[in-house]
Design a protein around this motif. Structure first.
Motif, PDB file in Angstrom:
ATOM      1  N   ARG A 215       0.835  -1.205   0.000  1.00 11.90           N
ATOM      2  CA  ARG A 215       0.000   0.000   0.000  1.00 11.90           C
ATOM      3  C   ARG A 215       0.865   1.248   0.000  1.00 11.90           C
ATOM      4  N   ARG A 216       1.918   1.211   0.806  1.00 13.46           N
ATOM      5  CA  ARG A 216       2.838   2.356   0.813  1.00 13.46           C
ATOM      6  C   ARG A 216       3.502   2.519  -0.548  1.00 13.46           C
ATOM      7  N   GLY A 217       3.966   1.372  -1.107  1.00 15.59           N
ATOM      8  CA  GLY A 217       4.557   1.433  -2.444  1.00 15.59           C
ATOM      9  C   GLY A 217       3.554   1.876  -3.480  1.00 15.59           C
ATOM     10  N   SER A 218       2.282   1.428  -3.328  1.00 15.17           N
ATOM     11  CA  SER A 218       1.242   1.815  -4.288  1.00 15.17           C
ATOM     12  C   SER A 218       0.996   3.314  -4.240  1.00 15.17           C
ATOM     13  N   ARG A 219       0.975   3.855  -3.024  1.00 11.36           N
ATOM     14  CA  ARG A 219       0.785   5.308  -2.908  1.00 11.36           C
ATOM     15  C   ARG A 219       1.953   6.057  -3.525  1.00 11.36           C
ATOM     16  N   THR A 220       3.165   5.534  -3.278  1.00 15.05           N
ATOM     17  CA  THR A 220       4.338   6.178  -3.881  1.00 15.05           C
ATOM     18  C   THR A 220       4.272   6.112  -5.395  1.00 15.05           C
ATOM     19  N   ILE A 221       3.912   4.939  -5.919  1.00 14.00           N
ATOM     20  CA  ILE A 221       3.802   4.780  -7.376  1.00 14.00           C
ATOM     21  C   ILE A 221       2.713   5.670  -7.935  1.00 14.00           C
ATOM     22  N   GLU A 222       1.572   5.759  -7.224  1.00 16.36           N
ATOM     23  CA  GLU A 222       0.481   6.615  -7.701  1.00 16.36           C
ATOM     24  C   GLU A 222       0.900   8.073  -7.717  1.00 16.36           C
ATOM     25  N   HIS A 223       1.622   8.477  -6.630  1.00 16.91           N
ATOM     26  CA  HIS A 223       2.111   9.855  -6.597  1.00 16.91           C
ATOM     27  C   HIS A 223       3.089  10.112  -7.735  1.00 16.91           C
ATOM     28  N   GLN A 224       4.008   9.153  -7.942  1.00 17.05           N
ATOM     29  CA  GLN A 224       4.969   9.312  -9.034  1.00 17.05           C
ATOM     30  C   GLN A 224       4.281   9.284 -10.387  1.00 17.05           C
ATOM     31  N   ARG A 225       3.222   8.468 -10.493  1.00 14.26           N
ATOM     32  CA  ARG A 225       2.474   8.429 -11.754  1.00 14.26           C
ATOM     33  C   ARG A 225       1.831   9.787 -12.043  1.00 14.26           C
ATOM     34  N   GLN A 226       1.253  10.393 -10.991  1.00 14.91           N
ATOM     35  CA  GLN A 226       0.658  11.712 -11.176  1.00 14.91           C
ATOM     36  C   GLN A 226       1.724  12.741 -11.544  1.00 14.91           C
ATOM     37  N   VAL A 227       2.886  12.646 -10.857  1.00 20.53           N
ATOM     38  CA  VAL A 227       3.975  13.580 -11.181  1.00 20.53           C
ATOM     39  C   VAL A 227       4.440  13.378 -12.619  1.00 20.53           C
ATOM     40  N   LEU A 228       4.611  12.097 -13.009  1.00 25.34           N
ATOM     41  CA  LEU A 228       5.045  11.813 -14.374  1.00 25.34           C
ATOM     42  C   LEU A 228       4.005  12.253 -15.388  1.00 25.34           C
ATOM     43  N   SER A 229       2.714  12.062 -15.023  1.00 30.46           N
ATOM     44  CA  SER A 229       1.650  12.506 -15.929  1.00 30.46           C
ATOM     45  C   SER A 229       1.696  14.011 -16.104  1.00 30.46           C
ATOM     46  N   HIS A 230       1.913  14.711 -14.960  1.00 30.26           N
ATOM     47  CA  HIS A 230       2.014  16.167 -15.047  1.00 30.26           C
ATOM     48  C   HIS A 230       3.217  16.585 -15.875  1.00 30.26           C
ATOM     49  N   ARG A 231       4.347  15.891 -15.650  1.00 36.16           N
ATOM     50  CA  ARG A 231       5.548  16.216 -16.416  1.00 36.16           C
ATOM     51  C   ARG A 231       5.373  15.872 -17.888  1.00 36.16           C
ATOM     52  N   ALA A 232       4.626  14.777 -18.142  1.00 36.73           N
ATOM     53  CA  ALA A 232       4.367  14.422 -19.539  1.00 36.73           C
ATOM     54  C   ALA A 232       3.536  15.502 -20.223  1.00 36.73           C
ATOM     55  N   GLU A 233       2.546  16.042 -19.473  1.00 33.88           N
ATOM     56  CA  GLU A 233       1.752  17.125 -20.044  1.00 33.88           C
ATOM     57  C   GLU A 233       2.626  18.356 -20.292  1.00 33.88           C
ATOM     58  N   GLU A 234       3.510  18.647 -19.311  1.00 35.19           N
ATOM     59  CA  GLU A 234       4.410  19.783 -19.506  1.00 35.19           C
ATOM     60  C   GLU A 234       5.338  19.535 -20.696  1.00 35.19           C
ATOM     61  N   ALA A 235       5.831  18.278 -20.798  1.00 33.90           N
ATOM     62  CA  ALA A 235       6.722  17.958 -21.915  1.00 33.90           C
ATOM     63  C   ALA A 235       5.986  18.074 -23.249  1.00 33.90           C
ATOM     64  N   GLU A 236       4.719  17.644 -23.257  1.00 35.00           N
ATOM     65  CA  GLU A 236       3.940  17.753 -24.485  1.00 35.00           C
ATOM     66  C   GLU A 236       3.715  19.220 -24.856  1.00 35.00           C
ATOM     67  N   SER A 237       3.406  20.029 -23.810  1.00 28.76           N
ATOM     68  CA  SER A 237       3.235  21.461 -24.064  1.00 28.76           C
ATOM     69  C   SER A 237       4.540  22.090 -24.552  1.00 28.76           C
ATOM     70  N   ALA A 238       5.662  21.703 -23.885  1.00 33.97           N
ATOM     71  CA  ALA A 238       6.960  22.231 -24.319  1.00 33.97           C
ATOM     72  C   ALA A 238       7.299  21.762 -25.725  1.00 33.97           C
ATOM     73  N   SER A 239       6.900  20.511 -26.040  1.00 33.87           N
ATOM     74  CA  SER A 239       7.162  20.000 -27.382  1.00 33.87           C
ATOM     75  C   SER A 239       6.399  20.807 -28.426  1.00 33.87           C
ATOM     76  N   LYS A 240       5.129  21.145 -28.099  1.00 36.25           N
ATOM     77  CA  LYS A 240       4.351  21.961 -29.039  1.00 36.25           C
ATOM     78  C   LYS A 240       4.993  23.339 -29.221  1.00 36.25           C
ATOM     79  N   GLU A 241       5.424  23.934 -28.076  1.00 31.82           N
ATOM     80  CA  GLU A 241       6.080  25.237 -28.174  1.00 31.82           C
ATOM     81  C   GLU A 241       7.377  25.127 -28.975  1.00 31.82           C
ATOM     82  N   LEU A 242       8.096  24.017 -28.753  1.00 30.85           N
ATOM     83  CA  LEU A 242       9.341  23.820 -29.496  1.00 30.85           C
ATOM     84  C   LEU A 242       9.070  23.676 -30.987  1.00 30.85           C
ATOM     85  N   MET A 243       8.003  22.951 -31.330  1.00 33.51           N
ATOM     86  CA  MET A 243       7.645  22.810 -32.741  1.00 33.51           C
ATOM     87  C   MET A 243       7.301  24.165 -33.343  1.00 33.51           C
ATOM     88  N   GLU A 244       6.561  24.978 -32.560  1.00 36.25           N
ATOM     89  CA  GLU A 244       6.230  26.315 -33.045  1.00 36.25           C
ATOM     90  C   GLU A 244       7.494  27.159 -33.227  1.00 36.25           C
TER      91      GLU A 244
END
Length: 469
Positions: A217-246
């Protein structure tokens, strides 16, 4: 059924990792608990039965072994031995504990029994008797269909304990004592042991499952938190990628526009060379051809003067064109000094004054960036001179590496005055914008509220740009 199984799997896949682990581990640990409990209780029961058999056999051996020594040479006991055994087992407590006692001769003959009718009879060998004759102490539940039990009409499933009896002199087995013990007390004790064993195994399994669940459960919470962080970073990376393409598209367009502008500039330089120095040098060649045909000294001197004058003008024209291409005087200057040099050239050319304010640090830049800064200040001041008559010309330069910000402004043309005519034309704001954007910078053109214009350039240098080409 397969559809239900698929729905269960899909439902489980939608749960959190800790819930999935709890379900899966519960099934696994339940199976393991049942298996371990069964094996453990079976082992405990066997050990308890063996221990009880050993204790009872030791007791019976100590009571009977001295009285049955005559079985070493006979299959029957003397009447005195039988009477003595009756006296030994006549105690009420022993009778209550051991309702039936038999002593078997090695050939299967009953040498002693409380049921006197059995003495002297031979019966088929019970399994326990066969094993006891080999030296084992055997404890089994009575087979009510055995011959010796049907002979007496026994209906109680006693605990039968077979104990080998040995010859005191040679140690060989001369008989087997069979004791029938009331199993009720032993069954109660065995049930208690089973309850304790099952409880211990279940409690241990629960503690293990709880510990593993808390860890997962502790590991699951850590993984879920990291998943949310990675998801947020993925969104930021996607946004940065769009800006980079522009930005890449903008840089590509700027590069293409700059290439076109550079081609136009080259054609203009070619036209300047053709219309200026080339024409003058062509005229000088014609004058030299004419000079060959002259014989008079004064005419030759006059034509030589004219040819020299023409070549001088061609040299001046060539230097003018070359100066527009190269800026050798700024190659060894630092950034703020480049701005100051552009202001000095403008003041010398237009006979006007420019206010200059600088702040921040200085920097040594690559030649391309120095030329970009020089052309920006030159074009901005040319516009201020052309459209505002040089009124309120000012330049501000601030360098906070890696950011360089320069602005050129004026106060606008005073009412009732006519602007000066620019002596030199530049590449224009469009070409200047393309030049600045090719370095990743930005150019802004704004009107001031009180009149006048303001050109602002911001360059945010990369490491490669700041260290030189």
């Amino acid at each position: 059924m397969p559809r239900l199984f698929t729905r269960i799997l899909r439902w489980g896949a939608e749960r959190t990792l800790s819930t999935q682990f709890l379900i899966a581990s519960s099934l696994v640990i339940l199976i393991a608990t049942v298996s371990a409990g069964y094996l453990t209780t079976r082992l405990v029961a066997d050990k308890a039965l063996s221990g009880k058999a050993g204790t009872t056999a030791l007791l019976v051996q100590s009571l009977t072994e001295a009285e049955v020594q005559e079985l070493g040479g006979s299959t029957r006991l003397k009447a005195a031995s039988i009477a003595h055994l009756d006296a030994l087992f006549g105690d009420a407590d022993l009778q209550a504990r051991f309702p039936h006692i038999e002593i078997w001769a090695p050939d299967g003959t009953v040498a002693y029994s409380r049921t006197k009718q059995m003495i002297g009879h031979r019966f088929s060998f019970p399994e326990g008797l066969q094993r006891a004759l080999k030296g084992e102490i055997v404890a089994v539940y009575a087979d009510l269909h055995a011959d010796e039990h049907t002979f007496r009409n026994i209906n109680t499933e006693y605990l039968e304990i077979y104990s080998p009896l040995h010859d005191q002199a040679s140690g060989r087995i001369i008989g087997v004592a069979e004791i029938h013990e009331d199993p009720s007390g032993f069954v109660d004790e065995l049930a208690r042991l089973r309850v304790v064993t099952w409880t211990t195994v279940a409690l241990f399994s629960f503690v293990v499952m709880l510990g593993l669940f808390l860890i997962v459960r502790r590991g699951s919470r850590t993984i879920e938190h990291q998943r949310q962080v990675l998801s947020h970073r993925a969104e930021e990376a996607e946004s940065a990628s769009k800006e980079l393409m522009e930005l890449r598209d903008t840089a590509r367009r700027a590069s293409m526009e700059f290439a076109n502008l550079n081609e136009t500039f080259i054609r203009r330089i070619g036209a300047d060379l053709h219309d200026g120095p080339v024409q003058l040098m062509t005229l000088a060649i014609l004058q030299l051809d004419e000079l060959r045909d002259l014989t008079k000294k004064d005419e030759r001197a006059r034509l030589l003067d004219e040819t020299s004058k023409t070549l001088g003008e061609a040299l001046i024209e060539a230097r003018t064109v070359t100066k527009s291409l190269l800026l050798p005087e700024i190659l060894h200057l630092w950034a703020k000094d480049v701005v100051a040099e552009a202001i000095r050239q403008h003041e010398a050319r237009t006979k006007t004054k420019v206010a200059f304010v600088s702040s921040g640090t200085n920097a040594d830049l690559p030649p391309a960036l120095k030329t970009c800064i020089y052309r920006f200040v030159q074009e901005g001041l040319n516009n201020a001179y052309r459209h505002a008559g040089g009124n309120g010309q000012r330049v501000r330069c601030r360098i906070d590496m890696p950011v360089i910000a320069i602005s050129v402004g004026d106060d606008g043309l005073p009412s009732g005055t006519v602007p000066f005519a620019a002596r030199e034309g530049g590449m224009g704001l469009y070409g200047l914008r393309q030049r600045i954007e090719s370095f990743g910078g930005k150019l802004a053109v704004n009107k001031r509220p009180g009149g006048g214009m303001m050109l602002e350039m911001v360059l945010e240098l990369q490491q490669a740009d700041a260290t030189g080409l």
